[in-house]
Design a protein around this motif. Sequence first.
Motif, PDB file in Angstrom:
ATOM      1  N   SER A  29       0.826  -1.226   0.000  1.00 49.83           N
ATOM      2  CA  SER A  29       0.000   0.000   0.000  1.00 49.83           C
ATOM      3  C   SER A  29       0.847   1.258   0.000  1.00 49.83           C
ATOM      4  O   SER A  29       0.347   2.351  -0.275  1.00 49.83           O
ATOM      5  N   LEU A  36       2.529   4.728  -3.867  1.00 51.85           N
ATOM      6  CA  LEU A  36       1.541   5.696  -4.365  1.00 51.85           C
ATOM      7  C   LEU A  36       2.251   6.644  -5.312  1.00 51.85           C
ATOM      8  O   LEU A  36       3.434   6.944  -5.116  1.00 51.85           O
ATOM      9  N   ALA A  95      -5.325   7.764   0.985  1.00 57.74           N
ATOM     10  CA  ALA A  95      -5.187   6.904  -0.188  1.00 57.74           C
ATOM     11  C   ALA A  95      -4.508   5.591   0.196  1.00 57.74           C
ATOM     12  O   ALA A  95      -4.913   4.511  -0.236  1.00 57.74           O
ATOM     13  N   ARG A 146      -6.949   3.365   1.922  1.00 53.10           N
ATOM     14  CA  ARG A 146      -7.919   2.800   0.957  1.00 53.10           C
ATOM     15  C   ARG A 146      -7.262   1.672   0.146  1.00 53.10           C
ATOM     16  O   ARG A 146      -7.868   0.621  -0.064  1.00 53.10           O
ATOM     17  N   VAL A 147      -6.037   1.910  -0.273  1.00 49.89           N
ATOM     18  CA  VAL A 147      -5.323   0.880  -1.059  1.00 49.89           C
ATOM     19  C   VAL A 147      -5.121  -0.370  -0.191  1.00 49.89           C
ATOM     20  O   VAL A 147      -5.310  -1.501  -0.651  1.00 49.89           O
ATOM     21  N   VAL A 166      -8.257  -2.371  -0.091  1.00 45.96           N
ATOM     22  CA  VAL A 166      -8.497  -3.147  -1.322  1.00 45.96           C
ATOM     23  C   VAL A 166      -7.622  -4.402  -1.309  1.00 45.96           C
ATOM     24  O   VAL A 166      -8.102  -5.501  -1.638  1.00 45.96           O
ATOM     25  N   TRP A 167      -6.368  -4.260  -0.909  1.00 46.89           N
ATOM     26  CA  TRP A 167      -5.489  -5.445  -0.827  1.00 46.89           C
ATOM     27  C   TRP A 167      -6.062  -6.463   0.150  1.00 46.89           C
ATOM     28  O   TRP A 167      -6.059  -7.674  -0.125  1.00 46.89           O
ATOM     29  N   VAL A 182     -14.868  -5.706  -1.646  1.00 45.00           N
ATOM     30  CA  VAL A 182     -14.095  -4.459  -1.489  1.00 45.00           C
ATOM     31  C   VAL A 182     -14.950  -3.407  -0.787  1.00 45.00           C
ATOM     32  O   VAL A 182     -14.493  -2.724   0.142  1.00 45.00           O
ATOM     33  N   ARG A 183     -16.200  -3.313  -1.219  1.00 43.90           N
ATOM     34  CA  ARG A 183     -17.114  -2.342  -0.601  1.00 43.90           C
ATOM     35  C   ARG A 183     -17.269  -2.640   0.889  1.00 43.90           C
ATOM     36  O   ARG A 183     -17.244  -1.730   1.720  1.00 43.90           O
ATOM     37  N   LEU A 236     -14.175  -1.548   2.733  1.00 40.12           N
ATOM     38  CA  LEU A 236     -14.119  -0.091   2.868  1.00 40.12           C
ATOM     39  C   LEU A 236     -15.168   0.402   3.871  1.00 40.12           C
ATOM     40  O   LEU A 236     -14.901   1.323   4.646  1.00 40.12           O
ATOM     41  N   ALA A 281     -15.000   2.752   7.313  1.00 33.58           N
ATOM     42  CA  ALA A 281     -15.788   3.972   7.490  1.00 33.58           C
ATOM     43  C   ALA A 281     -16.713   3.799   8.695  1.00 33.58           C
ATOM     44  O   ALA A 281     -16.746   4.571   9.590  1.00 33.58           O
TER      45      ALA A 281
END
Lengths: 143, 182
Positions: B101, B104, B117, B120-121, B124-125, B174-175, B178, B182
């Motif tokens: 991650s 960038l 960022a 977030r990355v 996803v990983w 992924v959602r 994330l 959040a």
Amino acid sequence: MTDEGNKAGEVFAELDDPNLRDALRDFRSSVHTWSDATYSAARTAQAPRAIAWRRTLAWALSLAISAGALSGAVYERHHQQMLADQQHQRELQLEHQQQVAAQQQHARESEDLLAKIDSDVAREVPSAMEPLAQMMTDDSGVR
Amino acid sequence: MTMQAATELADAEFSQVVTTHRPQIFRFLLASTRDVDQAETLTQECFLKAHRNWGGFRGESSVLTWLMRIAINLQKDQWRNRRLQFWRTTRTNGVDVDEASAWLPSGESSPEQQLLARERVGDVWRALEKLSGRQKSIFLLRYVEEMDIAEIVQATGLSEGTVKAHLSRALGRVRQQLGGRA
């Protein structure tokens, strides 16, 4: 905007969740950056891991064998040297003992000789010589 | 055209293919394995295999989708071998999520944006780790390589419906990841 940019736009535009869209955009950029940075470096890699591992092991083994042989040789040399020193010490000691014994023997022989002389000197006058000896004693008063 | 001339032409064509597509194949395999050495080895194997079969390539799909298909199959073989040999080789040179991650682009964004960022990355990983190999491949082809569904269908040999279903599940993961943050 490039074709790639247009295509990327299409792929991400279909996502209605802005959070997801941003995350996937960041992810794409991250992977591209990582790949671009490592691609040229990876191409210069010399050997696959398995081969590199075997090569390292071979080096380690040959080093260990060399070190073992060297230390063995050093130990053997040291050991031989030590044995030679001990042998030399023993020889010196033996020689010294022989010298002492010879001296003692010589001393004993000298003592025996002196003792024999003493005994010879201290022996009584033979009987045949006795009148002469008495006469010498009597005369001593005259003189 | 003589046989030798045809061979020379084929070799020249293939050299061009390698120059053009090698970075993309490497990137896909790097994202799939998160291991630079492994990605490089698989990329080499992919082009070796492609070179052997270059004469048989009919152009029914694009060169890239054909190469991607080879890469996906090589990776599948590798997963299979690794499952069989997991007790023999447990150590890999793969990097962890945090390290991956950290890559960038050096843009104009602020440190706070960079941190966001990066998180977030990382998410996803982490979501990708929970996907099956097939789902992961489809996800990467779509959102890293930006291939359209028809190209993914050709590269994977799956039906369009299956590809869309896998993609939907992968996006859901992924959602979810994330959303968890959040």
